[in-house]
Design a protein around this motif. Sequence first.
Motif, short mmCIF file in Angstrom:
data_model
loop_
_atom_site.label_atom_id
_atom_site.label_comp_id
_atom_site.label_asym_id
_atom_site.label_seq_id
_atom_site.Cartn_x
_atom_site.Cartn_y
_atom_site.Cartn_z
N LEU A 1 -15.41 6.31 -1.99
CA LEU A 1 -14.37 6.44 -3.01
C LEU A 1 -14.89 5.96 -4.35
CD1 LEU A 1 -11.33 5.14 -0.97
CD2 LEU A 1 -12.10 7.49 -1.30
N ASP B 1 0.85 -1.20 0.00
CA ASP B 1 0.00 0.00 0.00
C ASP B 1 0.89 1.24 0.00
OD1 ASP B 1 -1.94 -1.74 0.09
OD2 ASP B 1 -2.50 -1.47 2.19
N GLY C 1 -15.71 5.86 2.84
CA GLY C 1 -15.11 7.06 2.27
C GLY C 1 -15.72 7.44 0.94
N THR D 1 -8.92 3.54 11.74
CA THR D 1 -8.16 4.67 11.24
C THR D 1 -6.70 4.50 11.65
OG1 THR D 1 -8.01 7.04 11.13
CG2 THR D 1 -8.51 6.08 13.28
N ARG D 2 -5.84 5.15 10.93
CA ARG D 2 -4.42 4.86 11.09
C ARG D 2 -3.95 5.02 12.53
NH1 ARG D 2 -1.08 7.78 6.66
NH2 ARG D 2 -2.47 6.66 5.27
N SER D 3 -4.51 6.01 13.23
CA SER D 3 -4.10 6.21 14.62
C SER D 3 -4.86 5.30 15.57
CB SER D 3 -4.35 7.67 15.01
OG SER D 3 -5.72 7.97 14.83
N HIS E 1 -4.80 8.28 19.78
CA HIS E 1 -6.01 9.11 19.82
C HIS E 1 -7.22 8.31 20.23
CE1 HIS E 1 -4.04 12.60 18.17
NE2 HIS E 1 -3.48 11.82 17.25
N MET F 1 -7.74 15.47 10.69
CA MET F 1 -7.22 14.15 10.29
C MET F 1 -5.71 14.20 10.17
SD MET F 1 -9.96 12.71 7.49
CE MET F 1 -8.99 11.22 7.14
N ARG G 1 2.61 8.02 4.41
CA ARG G 1 3.20 7.42 3.20
C ARG G 1 3.85 8.53 2.40
NH1 ARG G 1 -2.34 4.09 2.32
NH2 ARG G 1 -2.01 2.59 4.02
N ILE H 1 -3.92 8.53 1.29
CA ILE H 1 -5.20 9.12 1.70
C ILE H 1 -5.07 10.63 1.66
CG2 ILE H 1 -6.77 9.42 3.62
CD1 ILE H 1 -6.17 6.54 4.43
N MET I 1 -14.21 14.07 17.25
CA MET I 1 -14.65 12.67 17.38
C MET I 1 -15.28 12.40 18.73
SD MET I 1 -14.09 11.75 14.50
CE MET I 1 -13.16 12.25 13.07
N TYR J 1 -11.57 2.48 4.47
CA TYR J 1 -11.83 2.93 3.10
C TYR J 1 -11.72 1.78 2.10
CZ TYR J 1 -10.97 7.28 5.58
OH TYR J 1 -11.00 8.29 6.49
N LYS K 1 -6.91 8.16 -2.37
CA LYS K 1 -8.23 8.04 -1.75
C LYS K 1 -8.62 9.39 -1.18
CE LYS K 1 -8.12 3.14 -0.64
NZ LYS K 1 -8.25 2.15 0.44
N PRO K 2 -9.46 10.14 -1.89
CA PRO K 2 -9.87 11.45 -1.39
C PRO K 2 -11.00 11.32 -0.38
CG PRO K 2 -10.86 11.07 -3.52
CD PRO K 2 -10.08 9.82 -3.18
N ILE K 3 -10.77 11.76 0.85
CA ILE K 3 -11.82 11.74 1.85
C ILE K 3 -12.36 13.16 1.97
CG2 ILE K 3 -12.42 11.14 4.21
CD1 ILE K 3 -11.46 8.83 2.37
N TRP L 1 -14.64 3.33 12.30
CA TRP L 1 -13.64 4.26 11.78
C TRP L 1 -12.52 4.45 12.79
CZ3 TRP L 1 -11.50 9.03 12.91
CH2 TRP L 1 -10.84 9.68 11.84
N GLY M 1 -2.76 12.15 12.11
CA GLY M 1 -1.98 11.25 11.26
C GLY M 1 -2.86 10.25 10.54
N ASP M 2 -4.13 10.60 10.35
CA ASP M 2 -5.05 9.70 9.65
C ASP M 2 -5.01 9.93 8.15
OD1 ASP M 2 -5.83 8.46 11.93
OD2 ASP M 2 -7.45 9.89 12.34
N ALA M 3 -4.25 10.88 7.68
CA ALA M 3 -4.15 11.13 6.25
C ALA M 3 -2.68 11.34 5.89
CB ALA M 3 -4.98 12.35 5.87
N ASP M 4 -2.41 11.30 4.58
CA ASP M 4 -1.03 11.50 4.12
C ASP M 4 -0.85 12.91 3.59
OD1 ASP M 4 -0.20 8.67 4.44
OD2 ASP M 4 -1.84 8.40 2.99
#
Lengths: 297, 297, 255, 234, 234
Positions: free
Chosen positions: D184, C5, D182, D89-91, E2, C52, C215, C11, E204, D101, C40-42, D85, C56-59
Amino acid sequence: MSDVGLHQVTFQRAGRTVLDVASLRFPSRTMTAVLGPNGAGKTTLLRLVAGLERPASGHITIGGEPLRRDGPPRTALALSDAVFVRGTVRRNLDLGLALRDVPPPEREIRVRDAAEECGITDLLDRPARQLSSGEAQRVNLARALALRPEVILLDEPLAAVDRLTRRALLDDLPRLLRAAGATVILVTHDREEAFRLGERIVVLVGGQVRAEGARRDLLMEPPDADTAGLLGFVLLEDADGPVAVAPGELRAGPGAGGPHVGFTLQVTDVLDLGRQRLVTGTIGGRSVELTLPEKAP
Amino acid sequence: MSDVGLHQVTFQRAGRTVLDVASLRFPSRTMTAVLGPNGAGKTTLLRLVAGLERPASGHITIGGEPLRRDGPPRTALALSDAVFVRGTVRRNLDLGLALRDVPPPEREIRVRDAAEECGITDLLDRPARQLSSGEAQRVNLARALALRPEVILLDEPLAAVDRLTRRALLDDLPRLLRAAGATVILVTHDREEAFRLGERIVVLVGGQVRAEGARRDLLMEPPDADTAGLLGFVLLEDADGPVAVAPGELRAGPGAGGPHVGFTLQVTDVLDLGRQRLVTGTIGGRSVELTLPEKAP
Amino acid sequence: ASSTDERTELILATTTSAYESGLLDTLIDQFRALTGIDVKPIAVGSGAALMMAQRGDADATLTHDPTAEARYVAAGHLVEGRRLMHNDFVLVGPAADPAGVASNTDAVEAMRRVATLGPFVSRGDGSGTESRELLLWQEAGVPVDSVKSRVETGQGMSATLYVANDQQAYTLVDRATWLTLRNRVDLVPLLEDGARLRNDYSVHLVNPELHPGTRVVPARRFLEFMVSPAAQQVIAEFGRERLGGQLFIPDALGE
Amino acid sequence: MHWVNDLTTALGEAWHLLLSGDAEVWAIILRTLAISLCATALAMVVGVPLGYGLARGRFPGRTLVLGMVNTAMGMPPVVVGLVVWLFFTRSGPFGGSGLLYTPQAMVLAQFLIATPLVIGFSAASIQSLPPALPDLLTSLGAGPWRRLWLLSREARLGLLAAVMAGFGAVISEVGASMTVGGNLRGSTRVLTTAIVTVTGRGEMATAIAYGLILLALAFTVTLILTFVQQRRDA
Amino acid sequence: MHWVNDLTTALGEAWHLLLSGDAEVWAIILRTLAISLCATALAMVVGVPLGYGLARGRFPGRTLVLGMVNTAMGMPPVVVGLVVWLFFTRSGPFGGSGLLYTPQAMVLAQFLIATPLVIGFSAASIQSLPPALPDLLTSLGAGPWRRLWLLSREARLGLLAAVMAGFGAVISEVGASMTVGGNLRGSTRVLTTAIVTVTGRGEMATAIAYGLILLALAFTVTLILTFVQQRRDA
Ligand SMILES: Nc1ncnc2c1ncn2[C@@H]1O[C@H](COP(=O)(O)OP(=O)(O)OP(=O)(O)O)[C@@H](O)[C@H]1O
Ligand SMILES: Nc1ncnc2c1ncn2[C@@H]1O[C@H](COP(=O)(O)OP(=O)(O)OP(=O)(O)O)[C@@H](O)[C@H]1O
Ligand SMILES: [Mg+2]
Ligand SMILES: [Mg+2]
């Protein structure tokens, strides 16, 4: 006057005609027993009179007036398998009275009386859906009696009731029902019930009235084999045609009284009932049974 | 060997002890009739043996081995009110056989035979939930017979069956059941059924075994009033204590044979049965009935 | 799986206005065709997009809220910011224009008038559009809750515009959304103030130092692509003939 | 009058979308079906036995469990989506999985939404069978599993309704799919989220067209139900 | 991490929101209850008798109606919202009514969503009564209305479940409320739409807090159900 009349009544079930009565009348304030083989249409008949089903053709009258679905109910029905609403036996007995707008104090009395008559006083506060089959049937009967309707329809009311209670009820019911002055239609398979409770007898076979009349007449001269059989006669082939022998009239050896007719009996089984013996066997292919008193050979 | 034994078995319902049997044995390949008033615990007894209920204490054995809920079923049960799965009568008869892994061809045969024996062959393709009460009961019985189990439990199997079919079944059942070599426990309120099908008789009252033994013995000497009553005896108060008079033994005037005992009868009602008359009345407060032959006064 | 990935997808937390216009879809398709990287556009409000990033939930982020962006950059969550493009906000309202803002040229003055009469429909969703609105109130010296019958939809631009249309209210809308939806509403553009209503879109990379999960490789490539002449050209052209007007003016062409 | 156009053109639009063989539209439809059917199937596998257990079992705390199930039946998809979510989610705790997603994540969320419904309603339908039926099957010689199977057949209408309820809930749900998937384009956009998107673009006719397609899907599944209903007394 | 904060703080947040007596939060809660209960009540009044009719009636095209009801049960709130929106938007047929973006409109939309559920499930629960029961009541002398009343009492568990299903669906539904109500702060913002908003703001913890409050509401209603369940054999 609350006699019940059926006029040209037919009724279908799943496409089959299960009832087809040209004309039938249940006299007012009279107890009529309806006999018939399984599937003859007896229950269907009661359901029609109770207004639970609409005849496919013809009409039904009570006291001359056509049966009406609105207006105050004039019949009470006790079907063979009892259904109860949630709650206690008491609530089940009370509900019908409440629905017929009987004032509460009177309701209580009627419930108590009906319960007493059917010997379920000590069940009154039990959940009605947790009864043994016989208990349930007695509650079912009591529920109908408590309503004191013009016409009371009973479907095999004592089938599951034990002998002791049954005997008591057979002694009391006629008195009760006469006192209530109700027109009674009783479906039963039991000879004794039919005799004790049926002043008149209607024989239904295959949805049609096979025989109808006062008990005595039918018992004197059963019009046909079915009727005779249902009334408990034993049919024997005599030299000159069939003879219907009334139950108990069959005796071994020189019997007491009655026109003597001789038969030869193929004994198939002898049951020792202690003081008596029950001999079962066949005469001319028909199975019969007779009891021998103690000292007979 | 598949005799049924109950050992110190008790069972509660809604907090009440409805069955309490110290020790009871139903001999192998024997037909035992269970008599008792409503609510005595008869159905409960059958449900326990069928494994539908677990005893609160004690245990039940079949052929010596304790009853097991897993493993192949050894009993078949026909309860008094029949329940059916969706579908035709045929499917209902077949299901149990399928569940017991009987090979299809044999299943077909057994279904046909059982249907014939119970006279429901022409109902086989009808929806099982659309039967009259008697038809339903016959299907219910046939379903149990078709299983040919070691132990067959019948709860008032003929209560709703018409007289003609009933007589036929009473003639055939003993033969069938003996042939099948099954141990039969039959609950009934009907004297004739008990006599015809009960080689042994167990009397259950208030959840306890009141009497037990061979038919003959019990009929010779009913141990107590209840038993006598359930067996159809009439109890009369003689100078020297109560006398149990066997049904039919009561005769008016100089009767044929038997130890003569004299009583005075308060006649309450005389029913004209045509060739005979049924006299009901009371002797010393107990209601009795007896039939007078034709020409009697 | 995640290791692959790393190279093949990222993201992008993006503001709705840029997304709903459909511009992003076009760019992302080209980027994938070019690099095989999946974006991946949020689509969320700018506020949530930055949030986000902070988690750190997005790049990478695409937002249009310079003041807020500055805060996050200062906090170190965002790095390598690039101004991507801009358009402007339009103050739209009923043709009748009861508050009489059309006669104005100064957005602040116009807002002052709106405040006295209303009604005004606000995004109220923490978007860049909202924060610009709030800024304008501030400059106009009008406490927000003193604005006459001001409602918040807490929704995206389109939903907000529909509400304004139904209530025949004033609202602030970004040029892209306006061009996209103007045919569906009875509102008219009343004021354009190039200076005060400029709407800047920027892209940022989420700081890999603070958020190791980022990423970096694909994200960087995406940012580079976005400011590349090819992408900038697309931005310039986007929607021109379909909507009869320029939605976005590229800002990175000169570089 | 926009709405007239909207409503009238919508039908044409729907046909157009379908017939045009527009790859994306068909992709969305199939994706919607795949995700929701998958989630419903899982919910069924888990929910029906549990519902059976709840209906027939007599264990302590049964009422409590029932209460929890009933509550879960009213659980807002938005919240479910949010919680999923947060976990993926990454965190979040499963941030590494990279499931967020993706269709898988949507299946998970929809599964969580559908299962309580399936449990609750299949328990109800099992309880509504003739009370003596289980005993009958036992006395005929059915072991626990065959009993479960036969009772399910007897209650098939109710169970189908239960599954339908689950399916209807997840296929028409937007909150969770949006948050977790998401929306997408080309990977996690389903009919409901697509409707939101095109509404945002002001393409009302398309939005309604999607809605009609959604209804069509629901209806076809209903047809199956009705078909079974026909064979009720079979 | 988080998510730990999120989940842990969410609870505190929820309490805080409630206890702080934050006028807006309480307003939202009460509004949510008012709108959903109102819609459910209407759905009940309309749905239960219709369900009864469907269960007991034997009219031509009954199966068709059943099928339609089943379909309607799976109708996506988003679509319902969209259609209502199209009818009440300014350019729509009822544009003049000015009902759009008002609580009334939300009640209408939620009513449309809840009614099919109530119809379907109350029909099911009536059908699951002992088949002979209606005849019994008739023979005891109950007219059609008293019969409806008594049967409803007998089936009260199922009916309550039906109403619960309706309530649970509308209180946890976001698509329609958002489109039709507009999520206007102070007038049409309910818990679900509020969750979407605060999520959009990236808050959140608050979102989950709202979610927990929503669940709490659902649970209290469930408690009532469970309480009735206790009196099952009463
Ligand atoms: N489901 C139940 N819950 C509580 N008590 C019950 C239940 N079923 C039966 N009983 C009670 O248990 C006792 C025994 O019931 P059972 O059915 O065994 O009687 P029975 O001998 O079969 O009577 P009958 O001749 O009327 O069939 C009765 O007092 C009855 O009231
Ligand atoms: N629900 C039903 N659907 C279709 N046919 C039925 C239904 N109920 C009864 N029948 C049929 O109608 C006929 C008459 O039924 P009914 O119950 O009146 O017989 P019955 O005289 O009461 O018999 P029994 O003595 O066994 O009670 C029977 O052939 C029966 O099979
Ligand atoms: Mg009958
Ligand atoms: Mg019994």
